[in-house]
Each structure stands twice: as C-alpha cells, then as structure tokens.
Design an enzyme around this catalytic site. Structure first.
Site, PDB file in Angstrom:
ATOM      1  N   ASP A 100       2.446  -5.357   1.501  1.00  0.00           N
ATOM      2  CA  ASP A 100       4.087  -4.845   1.270  1.00  0.00           C
ATOM      3  C   ASP A 100       3.758  -4.262  -0.119  1.00  0.00           C
ATOM      4  OD1 ASP A 100       6.472  -4.284   1.088  1.00  0.00           O
ATOM      5  OD2 ASP A 100       6.818  -6.385   0.832  1.00  0.00           O
ATOM      6  N   ASP A 293       7.225   2.524   0.454  1.00  0.00           N
ATOM      7  CA  ASP A 293       7.250   1.019   1.056  1.00  0.00           C
ATOM      8  C   ASP A 293       6.622   0.871   2.358  1.00  0.00           C
ATOM      9  OD1 ASP A 293       7.886  -1.668   1.498  1.00  0.00           O
ATOM     10  OD2 ASP A 293       9.935  -1.386   1.442  1.00  0.00           O
TER      11      ASP A 293
END
Length: 412
Positions: A100, A293
C-alpha cells in the site's frame, strides 16, 4: 584488480531485483454488497461514529486520529484488491499483505489477537494467519503500543522487530506491528492478513524505518525504486499484477516515462494540472494535489468535483453513496483525462467503470468516489487502481519522484 573484482561481485550479489506476484480478489465493498450487508456496514462504520466509539482505546496523541488522516484510509480497506506474500520470523511465518503506497506501516495479526477479525479455527470466517512471536528465534520485543485508525476499522497492537523476507530478499530487524485488537467487520471480511505500507516515514504510526527505507539502509535492493504493474480485471493472466522491488521492467510498459516530483513527503503526493472530461478542462483548472495509492481501487476527489463528474458521465446515485451507470450506454460515455506534468492520461468508460455480476445480472459502477481529504496544500485527489491499471507506476525514493508510462496489456 582481484580485490576490485571481488568487491564488484559482492556488491552485485548483495543487492537484488525482486519480483513480487500480486493476486487480485473482490474488494471488501464487493463482498459486502453480495452478502446484502454493505448498507448497514457503511452506516455503522462511518469515521465520525468510529471516532466516538473507539478513540479512547488508543494511546494519547495517536496521529491517525487527527482530522483528514482516517478519511483517506477508509478507501484503502473497502476497495483494496491486490495483495502478495511476505514472511516474518525465523523460521519463516507467511502472510498475505496489501502493498500500500497510501500508508507506511507494516502490521500483521498477532497470535494474541482477541478480535473476531483474527478468526479462529472453529469460526465460519476464513482464518487469518497470526504471528507467533514465541516461535521466532530472531524476534525482538519492543514493548510499545500503537494505534492505527482506518476510518472503516481500527487497530491496536504492540511493536516488535524481526526478519522480513519478500521473495529472495531479506531485511533484518524490521519494525512491524502485531495487531491484538481489530474492531469492525472490515478485517473480518478481508482476504488479506495485513498491510505493508510503502509511503514515507512521516505517515507511519509505528516508530522506526518503514520497510522500503529499511531495505535502502541495508542496501539490499539494486536501486531506490519500486514499481507496480496491475492487470485489467478481465485479464486471465497469472499473476494478476507485479510489484518490482529495486527497479522497473521496461517490458511491462511502452513509451517514455513522465516523471513528477513529490510535493509532500507523506503519501506519494504529486501536482495534477487539471482533470478534463471529453477534452474540456472541468476540474482543478489551476492545479491541485493528488496521491498515488495502490491500496485503493478507486479514483477519488473532493465531493463537489466528483458529484459534477458523476453527472457528466451519466452516473446516478444509490442510497449508499455509490453511483450506477447503465451498462448499455458505456460506448457513448465521455473520456476522462488527467493532466500530469503536461502529459494527458486518458481513461475510457470501459476503463473507469467497474463491472460486477450478481446472479445473472451485470451492474456497472462508476470508478469515481467522493473523498474530502484535508492537506496543507489543499484537497487531495486519489489516483487508485482504476488509474494505475492503465499506467505503469514507478516510485523513486532516491529522487523523490513518481513516474508513469502506459502499461502493456495482453490483447483480450
């Protein structure tokens, strides 16, 4: 000369270029919808309700409880889809984690976890693998606690250090968190065990070097770069994507790389020139900030902008804040273009619409989502997997920049 040759050989063998296969699964949002639980979940897990309910459980001064920190992270877990394998400890204990770029902490469930989300051998939910510190010969207890507020779920845990392995790469004394308390259905539904954050250290709640910083300090990757290749959701390729630690793979993209400087070292934050719909500049015409992201599948932006964008693409709202599109109209919908560093990145309707099948019925959802994320530089947009599937992304920690190039996908 012989000693120089030995030095060159040692340098080459002591660093590595590591390919991490990524698997893609239906998101938590998709699973909850299929079970008829999404509406109740969204009502019970809004950030303000969770703040009131659980804030007192966390150590004083927990950074993530501040306004704006949790509102982005709610999308990480609701829509995260790509994960890969790591191991911790000696002998190795395996875990599946979301890689992430929208967070900076590494955590996995602890064997002492008391929450339903951790699962038990007798529960009806899939068992999440749990770290057994007492079985690892290289584990170092830290003693400090940490709390992470994710909006749609909270963590409380203890810190430790141990050997981390990703593929053939080994990082020693990696700081990580063992979660002992995970309230909320988010983690019960999750197909992954934990999260490996690839953001900057300033974003971390767990003290110590984030994983990639630790790799750089130990000089175990070839270059201070990692890159992501994500396949299309209709792809039959195996694996479903790839994280490359230590470099980039030119076989996976075409054309030049467009480099954008990081504007704030927390998220991988960059400047976006504007957003155009069917060639007409519609949003942030004077420029705005965006974060890259990999932990969310959506593209998100300020509520007012996203509501206008939904209207322009003919999306209609549902009672729980999602937007539906008539699947029969996809070919007539406008293109949406993101202008970054003077380069246009265009998404067609087939690329920004998410298709989901329920029984024999296909539904089409807008891949755009409202999220009001506060930052000193102004409201943030999120370029998630809807964008990153089409464009190979390169994260350069050495020069603090993000690179994009068109991803090569098999003809389907």
């Amino acid at each position: 000369m012989l000693s120089l040759l030995f030095l060159l050989l040692w340098t080459w063998t002591s660093s590595a270029l590591i390919r991490v296969p990524l698997s893609r699964v239906p998101s938590i949002r998709t699973q909850l919808r299929a079970e008829g639980l999404l509406q109740a979940f969204l009502k019970d897990h809004s950030p303000d309700i969770f703040n009131r309910r659980f804030a007192q459980c966390f150590p004083p001064g927990t950074q993530s409880l501040k306004l704006g920190r949790s509102s982005e992270k709610i999308y990480n877990f609701m829509d995260a889809q790509y994960f890969g394998e790591i191991s911790l400890g000696t002998p190795a204990q395996n875990f599946s984690v979301i890689f992430d770029t929208g967070s900076s902490d590494l955590w996995v469930p602890s064997s002492y976890c008391v929450s339903q989300a951790c699962g038990t051998a007798h529960s009806k939910h899939a068992l999440h693998r749990r770290f057994k510190a007492f079985e690892s010969k290289t584990f170092h207890h830290d003693g400090r606690t940490f709390g992470i507020h994710y909006g749609s779920g909270h963590l409380l845990g203890v810190m430790g250090r141990d050997t981390l392995k990703i593929g053939d790469l080994t990082a020693l004394n990696q700081e990580f968190g063992e979660s002992v308390y995970e309230p909320g259905a988010t983690f019960v539904t999750a197909k992954f065990d934990g999260v490996l954050g690839l953001g900057y250290a300033s974003l971390a709640e767990i003290l110590g070097n984030p994983v990639f910083d630790n790799m750089l300090a130990q000089k175990i990757v070839e270059e201070p770069i990692f890159s992501f290749y994500l396949t299309r959701k209709t792809s039959t390729s195996n694996p479903d994507g790839e994280l490359l630690l230590g470099g980039k793979d030119e076989a996976l993209f075409s054309g030049p790389i467009n480099w954008l400087p990081v504007t704030a070292k927390g998220y991988w934050q960059i400047k976006m020139d504007s957003v155009a719909v069917q060639g007409v500049s519609s949003f942030c015409p004077r420029g705005c900030q965006a974060i890259v992201d990999t932990g969310t599948s959506l593209i998100a932006g300020p509520t007012n902008d996203i509501l206008s964008l939904q209207q322009l693409i003919g999306a209609t709202p549902t009672s729980i804040g999602e937007f539906l599109i008539d699947c029969a109209r996809l070919s007539s919908l406008p293109h949406v273009t993101f202008i970054l560093g003077g380069t246009e990145y265009t998404l067609t309707s087939e690329q920004y619409v998410r298709k989901e099948t329920f029984g024999n019925k296909e539904l089409c959802f807008s891949g755009f989502q409202a999220a009001d994320i506060v930052s000193p530089e102004g409201p943030l947009w999120i370029l998630g997997d809807v964008f990153l599937t089409e464009y190979y992304s390169i994260f350069d920690k050495g020069q603090d920049r993000v690179g994009f190039a068109r991803a090569k996908h098999a003809i389907e």
